[in-house]
Design a protein around this motif. Structure first.
Motif, PDB file in Angstrom:
ATOM      1  N   VAL A 197       0.697  -0.851   0.531  1.00  0.00           N
ATOM      2  CA  VAL A 197      -0.011  -0.111  -0.253  1.00  0.00           C
ATOM      3  C   VAL A 197       0.744   1.261  -0.037  1.00  0.00           C
ATOM      4  CG1 VAL A 197      -1.805   1.260   1.593  1.00  0.00           C
ATOM      5  CG2 VAL A 197      -1.308  -0.612   1.432  1.00  0.00           C
ATOM      6  N   ASP A 198       0.889   1.700  -1.202  1.00  0.00           N
ATOM      7  CA  ASP A 198       1.396   3.197  -0.774  1.00  0.00           C
ATOM      8  C   ASP A 198       2.942   3.609  -0.500  1.00  0.00           C
ATOM      9  OD1 ASP A 198      -1.326   3.611  -1.658  1.00  0.00           O
ATOM     10  OD2 ASP A 198      -1.979   5.106   0.164  1.00  0.00           O
ATOM     11  N   TYR A 199       3.809   2.505  -1.223  1.00  0.00           N
ATOM     12  CA  TYR A 199       5.042   2.820  -0.135  1.00  0.00           C
ATOM     13  C   TYR A 199       5.979   3.954  -1.339  1.00  0.00           C
ATOM     14  CZ  TYR A 199       9.295   1.936   2.347  1.00  0.00           C
ATOM     15  OH  TYR A 199       9.730   2.261   3.296  1.00  0.00           O
ATOM     16  N   GLN A 200       5.605   4.634  -1.302  1.00  0.00           N
ATOM     17  CA  GLN A 200       5.790   5.579  -2.878  1.00  0.00           C
ATOM     18  C   GLN A 200       6.904   6.557  -2.403  1.00  0.00           C
ATOM     19  OE1 GLN A 200       1.463   5.976  -2.947  1.00  0.00           O
ATOM     20  NE2 GLN A 200       2.325   7.159  -5.099  1.00  0.00           N
ATOM     21  N   VAL A 201       7.385   7.438  -3.367  1.00  0.00           N
ATOM     22  CA  VAL A 201       8.177   8.400  -2.533  1.00  0.00           C
ATOM     23  C   VAL A 201       8.373   9.734  -1.286  1.00  0.00           C
ATOM     24  CG1 VAL A 201      10.138  10.167  -3.948  1.00  0.00           C
ATOM     25  CG2 VAL A 201      10.085   8.025  -4.795  1.00  0.00           C
ATOM     26  N   ASP A 202       7.138  10.331  -1.991  1.00  0.00           N
ATOM     27  CA  ASP A 202       6.105  11.033  -1.094  1.00  0.00           C
ATOM     28  C   ASP A 202       6.160  10.738  -0.260  1.00  0.00           C
ATOM     29  OD1 ASP A 202       6.504  13.156  -2.863  1.00  0.00           O
ATOM     30  OD2 ASP A 202       4.589  13.481  -3.356  1.00  0.00           O
ATOM     31  N   PHE A 203       5.666   9.797   0.529  1.00  0.00           N
ATOM     32  CA  PHE A 203       5.297   8.957   2.100  1.00  0.00           C
ATOM     33  C   PHE A 203       6.732   8.824   2.461  1.00  0.00           C
ATOM     34  CE2 PHE A 203       1.387   8.269   0.054  1.00  0.00           C
ATOM     35  CZ  PHE A 203       0.661   8.977   0.512  1.00  0.00           C
ATOM     36  N   VAL A 204       7.756   8.485   2.410  1.00  0.00           N
ATOM     37  CA  VAL A 204       8.883   8.253   2.723  1.00  0.00           C
ATOM     38  C   VAL A 204      10.293   8.927   3.158  1.00  0.00           C
ATOM     39  CG1 VAL A 204      10.945   6.998   2.056  1.00  0.00           C
ATOM     40  CG2 VAL A 204       8.833   5.742   1.773  1.00  0.00           C
ATOM     41  N   ASN A 205      10.810  10.107   1.647  1.00  0.00           N
ATOM     42  CA  ASN A 205      11.156  10.768   2.563  1.00  0.00           C
ATOM     43  C   ASN A 205      10.821  12.439   0.952  1.00  0.00           C
ATOM     44  OD1 ASN A 205      12.267  10.414  -0.637  1.00  0.00           O
ATOM     45  ND2 ASN A 205      14.313   9.894   0.060  1.00  0.00           N
ATOM     46  N   GLY A 206       9.769  12.273   0.510  1.00  0.00           N
ATOM     47  CA  GLY A 206       9.019  13.289   0.379  1.00  0.00           C
ATOM     48  C   GLY A 206       7.865  14.404   1.392  1.00  0.00           C
ATOM     49  N   THR A 207       7.009  15.032   0.443  1.00  0.00           N
ATOM     50  CA  THR A 207       6.653  15.743   0.942  1.00  0.00           C
ATOM     51  C   THR A 207       5.843  15.734   2.232  1.00  0.00           C
ATOM     52  OG1 THR A 207       4.404  15.773  -0.749  1.00  0.00           O
ATOM     53  CG2 THR A 207       6.246  17.427  -0.985  1.00  0.00           C
ATOM     54  N   LEU A 208       4.778  14.473   2.334  1.00  0.00           N
ATOM     55  CA  LEU A 208       4.912  13.491   3.507  1.00  0.00           C
ATOM     56  C   LEU A 208       5.371  12.491   4.423  1.00  0.00           C
ATOM     57  CD1 LEU A 208       0.943  13.150   2.571  1.00  0.00           C
ATOM     58  CD2 LEU A 208       1.898  15.202   4.162  1.00  0.00           C
ATOM     59  N   GLY A 209       6.524  11.902   4.265  1.00  0.00           N
ATOM     60  CA  GLY A 209       7.385  12.119   4.512  1.00  0.00           C
ATOM     61  C   GLY A 209       7.558  11.865   6.155  1.00  0.00           C
ATOM     62  N   PHE A 210       7.797  10.524   6.418  1.00  0.00           N
ATOM     63  CA  PHE A 210       8.274  10.279   7.472  1.00  0.00           C
ATOM     64  C   PHE A 210       9.729   9.246   7.730  1.00  0.00           C
ATOM     65  CE2 PHE A 210       4.705   8.016   6.842  1.00  0.00           C
ATOM     66  CZ  PHE A 210       4.827   6.813   7.630  1.00  0.00           C
ATOM     67  N   GLU A 211      10.064   9.581   9.214  1.00  0.00           N
ATOM     68  CA  GLU A 211      11.060   8.953   9.565  1.00  0.00           C
ATOM     69  C   GLU A 211      10.874   6.686   9.648  1.00  0.00           C
ATOM     70  OE1 GLU A 211      14.536   7.509  12.765  1.00  0.00           O
ATOM     71  OE2 GLU A 211      13.840   9.956  12.592  1.00  0.00           O
ATOM     72  N   LYS A 212       9.571   6.605  10.057  1.00  0.00           N
ATOM     73  CA  LYS A 212       9.841   4.981   9.628  1.00  0.00           C
ATOM     74  C   LYS A 212       9.038   4.118   8.650  1.00  0.00           C
ATOM     75  CE  LYS A 212       8.187   4.701  14.810  1.00  0.00           C
ATOM     76  NZ  LYS A 212       7.765   4.311  15.998  1.00  0.00           N
ATOM     77  N   ALA A 213       8.971   5.257   7.718  1.00  0.00           N
ATOM     78  CA  ALA A 213       8.133   4.935   6.121  1.00  0.00           C
ATOM     79  C   ALA A 213       9.714   4.145   5.710  1.00  0.00           C
ATOM     80  CB  ALA A 213       7.540   5.937   5.471  1.00  0.00           C
ATOM     81  N   GLY A 214      10.895   5.212   5.600  1.00  0.00           N
ATOM     82  CA  GLY A 214      11.926   4.420   5.379  1.00  0.00           C
ATOM     83  C   GLY A 214      12.675   3.442   6.109  1.00  0.00           C
ATOM     84  N   GLU A 215      12.067   3.119   6.776  1.00  0.00           N
ATOM     85  CA  GLU A 215      12.862   1.415   7.826  1.00  0.00           C
ATOM     86  C   GLU A 215      11.818   0.431   7.503  1.00  0.00           C
ATOM     87  OE1 GLU A 215      11.861   2.487  12.166  1.00  0.00           O
ATOM     88  OE2 GLU A 215      13.527   4.429  11.848  1.00  0.00           O
TER      89      GLU A 215
END
Length: 173
Positions: free
Chosen positions: A8-26
């Motif tokens: 589900v939605d593992y997209q750049v903007d949710f990881v390190n883009g406009t809505l990114g957050f640290e835990k997403a990158g993990e």
């Protein structure tokens, strides 16, 4: 019978883009391992993409979350990291203009699975929405959410969403 993994939605903007957050990158390695495992077992992997257009600010969501993200044909719309490398041309991909995917729901209704597992972001918005749709489409099988393979920018909402999913008889492991 096959199993199905929904990323589900593992997209750049949710990881390190406009809505990114640290835990997403993990989650990149965890989700990647799941994809590899599902493919190795001959199971199906599908992807959802939060998808907006340049008129995002004029949409209901845009008026309530005024941060442009996942705009079609931008870098932020693409899958992130190793997960992006593992998406194959033959994989079913669902662009969705809102939290849950009506097309994914119809697709799941038309296919039989042993189980359906979801991973990705954001737990309390798109993951929960699509988990409920999966449970509605296939009420007699296990719908699974691995708590180590999902994340939210708010830990409290992440935990609450997992609890709510359990109340819907979704298996949270």
């Amino acid at each position: 019978m096959k199993k199905c993994l929904i990323v589900v939605d593992y997209q750049v903007d949710f990881v390190n883009g406009t809505l990114g957050f640290e835990k997403a990158g993990e989650l990149d390695e965890i989700i990647s391992q799941k994809i590899v495992e599902y493919r190795k077992n001959g199971d199906e992997v599908v992807f959802t993409f939060d998808t907006h257009t340049s008129n995002y600010a004029n949409t209901y969501e845009g008026r309530n979350l005024p941060i442009a993200h996942c705009i079609e044909n931008t870098e932020g719309h693409h899958l992130y990291g190793r997960v992006a490398d593992l998406c194959e041309d033959c994989d079913k991909c669902f662009n969705k203009p809102t939290f849950g995917s009506a097309e994914l729901f119809e697709y799941l209704r038309q296919n039989e699975y042993e189980s359906i597992e979801l991973c990705g972001v954001v737990t309390n918005i798109c993951v929960i929405s699509n988990a409920v749709l999966a449970k509605t489409a296939q009420p007699e099988i296990d719908i699974i959410v691995d708590s180590k393979a999902v994340a939210s920018n708010d830990d409290s909402l992440n935990e609450k969403a997992l609890e709510v999913m359990q109340s819907f008889q979704i298996v949270v492991k």
